[in-house]
Design an enzyme around this catalytic site. Structure first.
Site, PDB file in Angstrom:
ATOM      1  N   ARG A  24       0.815  -1.213   0.000  1.00  0.00           N
ATOM      2  CA  ARG A  24       0.000   0.000   0.000  1.00  0.00           C
ATOM      3  C   ARG A  24       0.854   1.272   0.000  1.00  0.00           C
ATOM      4  NH1 ARG A  24      -2.334  -3.614   3.432  1.00  0.00           N
ATOM      5  NH2 ARG A  24      -1.080  -2.761   5.118  1.00  0.00           N
ATOM      6  N   ILE A  25       1.916   1.305   0.828  1.00  0.00           N
ATOM      7  CA  ILE A  25       2.737   2.512   0.908  1.00  0.00           C
ATOM      8  C   ILE A  25       3.592   2.659  -0.338  1.00  0.00           C
ATOM      9  CG2 ILE A  25       4.590   3.651   2.194  1.00  0.00           C
ATOM     10  CD1 ILE A  25       3.414   2.339   4.729  1.00  0.00           C
ATOM     11  N   ASP A  45       1.945  -6.635 -10.602  1.00  0.00           N
ATOM     12  CA  ASP A  45       1.069  -6.637 -11.775  1.00  0.00           C
ATOM     13  C   ASP A  45       1.521  -5.513 -12.696  1.00  0.00           C
ATOM     14  OD1 ASP A  45      -0.906  -6.427 -13.659  1.00  0.00           O
ATOM     15  OD2 ASP A  45      -2.571  -6.488 -12.253  1.00  0.00           O
ATOM     16  N   ALA A  87      12.029   4.267   5.291  1.00  0.00           N
ATOM     17  CA  ALA A  87      10.943   4.612   6.217  1.00  0.00           C
ATOM     18  C   ALA A  87      10.095   3.375   6.475  1.00  0.00           C
ATOM     19  CB  ALA A  87      10.093   5.742   5.652  1.00  0.00           C
ATOM     20  N   ALA A  88      10.723   2.194   6.356  1.00  0.00           N
ATOM     21  CA  ALA A  88       9.999   0.936   6.531  1.00  0.00           C
ATOM     22  C   ALA A  88      10.392   0.288   7.855  1.00  0.00           C
ATOM     23  CB  ALA A  88      10.267   0.012   5.347  1.00  0.00           C
ATOM     24  N   ARG A  89      11.471  -0.480   7.853  1.00  0.00           N
ATOM     25  CA  ARG A  89      11.939  -1.151   9.057  1.00  0.00           C
ATOM     26  C   ARG A  89      13.461  -1.089   9.113  1.00  0.00           C
ATOM     27  NH1 ARG A  89       7.734  -0.276  10.410  1.00  0.00           N
ATOM     28  NH2 ARG A  89       6.025  -1.625  11.114  1.00  0.00           N
ATOM     29  N   ASP A 118      14.143   6.974   8.655  1.00  0.00           N
ATOM     30  CA  ASP A 118      13.106   7.092   9.675  1.00  0.00           C
ATOM     31  C   ASP A 118      13.115   5.887  10.602  1.00  0.00           C
ATOM     32  OD1 ASP A 118      10.768   8.483  10.783  1.00  0.00           O
ATOM     33  OD2 ASP A 118       9.620   6.784  10.019  1.00  0.00           O
ATOM     34  N   GLU A 144      16.572   0.644  17.149  1.00  0.00           N
ATOM     35  CA  GLU A 144      15.228   0.556  17.727  1.00  0.00           C
ATOM     36  C   GLU A 144      14.964  -0.824  18.305  1.00  0.00           C
ATOM     37  OE1 GLU A 144      11.994   2.685  15.424  1.00  0.00           O
ATOM     38  OE2 GLU A 144      13.568   2.586  13.903  1.00  0.00           O
ATOM     39  N   HIS A 185      11.328   7.608  13.601  1.00  0.00           N
ATOM     40  CA  HIS A 185      10.232   6.693  13.269  1.00  0.00           C
ATOM     41  C   HIS A 185       8.910   7.456  13.300  1.00  0.00           C
ATOM     42  CE1 HIS A 185       9.282   2.127  13.208  1.00  0.00           C
ATOM     43  NE2 HIS A 185       8.406   2.802  12.480  1.00  0.00           N
ATOM     44  N   ALA A 203       4.710   8.088   9.915  1.00  0.00           N
ATOM     45  CA  ALA A 203       3.246   7.919   9.976  1.00  0.00           C
ATOM     46  C   ALA A 203       2.581   8.924  10.903  1.00  0.00           C
ATOM     47  CB  ALA A 203       2.911   6.502  10.439  1.00  0.00           C
TER      48      ALA A 203
END
Length: 336
Positions: free
Chosen positions: A160-161, A184, A238-240, A264, A269, A292, A295
Site C-alpha cells: 500500500r505505501i 502486476d 521509512a519501513a523497518r 526514519d 530501535e 520513526h 506515519a
C-alpha cells in the site's frame, strides 16, 4: 455486556478524543496508559505491560513486544490491534495458539508515510540540512543540489505505501522501477517497470524501501548492495530498520560510496547495541533523519487510531475485522 468485559487499553500517545468517544459509544471502557516522559510502550518491561493490561479485553499497541509469555499472563485479552502496519514484534504463532486475534491498521497511514518519503527525497536532493547548517555558521554560499524531476526512482516492495509513493512520483515524471515478489505490470497504468534488485540498485537515483521485515529481507541492503548503487544515489528507509545494515550504510555514506540517506527507522530501535551507529549516522551532513515519525501526522494518527479501534470492536462484537487488517486469528483453532 458490561464495559468491564470490554476494557480497551491504549499504550500509545496521541490517541484522539474522537476515537476514544467512538469506542465508548460502542460499549468500551477506554484506558489510556500514562507512559513515562520520553518513553513509548516499546520501552516498557513485560511486568509493566502486564500491570497495565490486567483485565483488558482489547489492546491498542504501538511498538511493544507481544510475546507468548505476556499473552499467557493475560487470559482475558482477546484482541491486539497495532496502530500501524508492521507486526514483526508480535508473536503471531502464540496469538493463534492461544485463540487471540492480532490486527494492523491497514490503510490508515499510507498517505502520511508516502508524503514523508517524497519529502525526504526532496530534502536530500536539494541538500536542505547541509544548507541550513552552513547558514547557521555564517556561510550563505549556495550548494548545488539535484532535482527529483525526471529522475529514476527504485521502489523495493509495492504494498500500500509503495504504491502511494509511486502515485506521487507520477507528478515528478519520474521513471519508476519496482522490485517486488508480487507485481502486476498493469498497476498504475503500466507506468512501473519491474526489475531485479541488482538492476534497480544500479539504475536508480533514489532507492526507497517498502518491504516487510522478515528473515529473508533482513539486511536486504548490505555492504554488497550499497556498492551496486550510484555514488550520486540516495537511500530512503521509512519501513523497518532491519532492512538495512546500518554499519555498512555508515561506511558507504562516510566514504562517499552513495550521496546520502533519508532514515526514519534504525537498527538501534530493536538492538540497543547499534545506538553508537545510529548516533554516527545522525551526525553526518548527508543524512536526513526522523525518529520513526513518518506515519505521525495528525491526520495519519487519527486515521490509524480509528482503524485500530474498529478492529478491536469488530472482535469484541464476535465478528472479524477487514481481511487486510488481520495478521493472526486463532479463534477457530483455540484449545477447548
Amino acid at each position: 455486556m458490561s464495559s468491564s468485559s470490554r476494557r480497551v487499553v491504549v499504550t500509545q500517545r496521541f490517541f484522539d478524543a474522537e476515537t476514544r468517544a467512538w469506542l465508548e459509544q460502542h460499549g468500551c471502557e477506554v484506558v489510556i496508559a500514562d507512559l513515562p516522559p520520553g518513553k513509548g510502550d516499546g520501552d516498557l518491561t513485560p511486568a509493566e505491560l502486564e500491570g497495565l493490561l490486567a483485565g483488558a479485553a482489547g489492546w491498542i499497541v504501538g511498538h511493544a513486544r507481544v510475546t507468548r509469555d505476556l499473552l499467557t499472563a493475560l487470559p482475558r485479552l482477546q484482541v491486539i490491534s497495532r496502530r500501524g502496519v508492521g507486526y514483526e514484534r508480535v508473536d503471531t504463532d502464540a496469538v493463534r495458539d492461544l485463540g487471540r486475534v492480532a490486527c494492523i491498521a491497514a490503510g490508515g497511514n499510507d498517505a502520511s508515510v508516502a508524503d514523508h518519503v517524497v519529502a525526504m527525497m526532496l530534502a536530500l536532493g536539494r541538500r536542505f540540512r547541509e544548507s541550513q547548517d552552513r547558514m547557521l555558521g555564517g556561510d550563505w554560499s549556495i550548494l548545488m543540489g539535484s532535482d527529483l524531476y525526471r529522475k529514476t526512482v527504485g521502489i523495493v516492495g509495492l504494498g500500500r505505501i509503495g504504491r502511494s509513493v509511486a502515485q506521487r512520483l507520477q507528478g515528478f515524471e519520474a521513471e519508476i522501477l519496482v522490485n517486488t515478489p508480487a507485481f502486476d505490470v498493469e498497476d498504475l497504468g503500466g507506468r512501473l517497470t519491474p526489475v531485479g534488485l541488482d538492476d534497480l540498485l544500479a539504475r536508480s537515483d533514489y532507492v526507497t524501501l517498502h518491504a516487510p521485515l522478515t528473515a529473508e529481507t533482513r539486511f536486504l541492503i548490505d555492504a554488497a548492495a550499497l556498492t551496486r548503487m550510484k555514488p550520486t544515489a540516495f537511500l530512503i528507509n521509512a519501513a523497518r530498520g532491519g532492512l538495512v545494515d546500518d554499519l555498512a550504510l555508515l561506511e558507504a555514506l562516510s566514504s562517499g560510496a552513495i550521496a546520502g540517506a533519508g532514515l526514519d527507522t534504525f537498527m538501534s530501535e530493536s538492538d540497543p547495541g547499534y545506538r553508537p551507529t545510529t548516533e554516527a549516522l545522525l551526525a553526518l551532513p548527508n543524512v536526513v533523519a526522523t525518529p520513526h515519525a513518518a506515519a505521525s501526522s495528525r491526520e495519519g494518527l487519527d486515521r490509524t487510531n480509528r482503524v485500530a479501534a474498529m478492529n478491536v470492536v469488530a472482535v469484541l462484537d464476535g465478528g472479524s475485522p477487514p481481511a487486510a487488517c488481520v495478521v493472526a486469528d486463532g479463534r477457530a483453532v483455540a484449545p477447548a
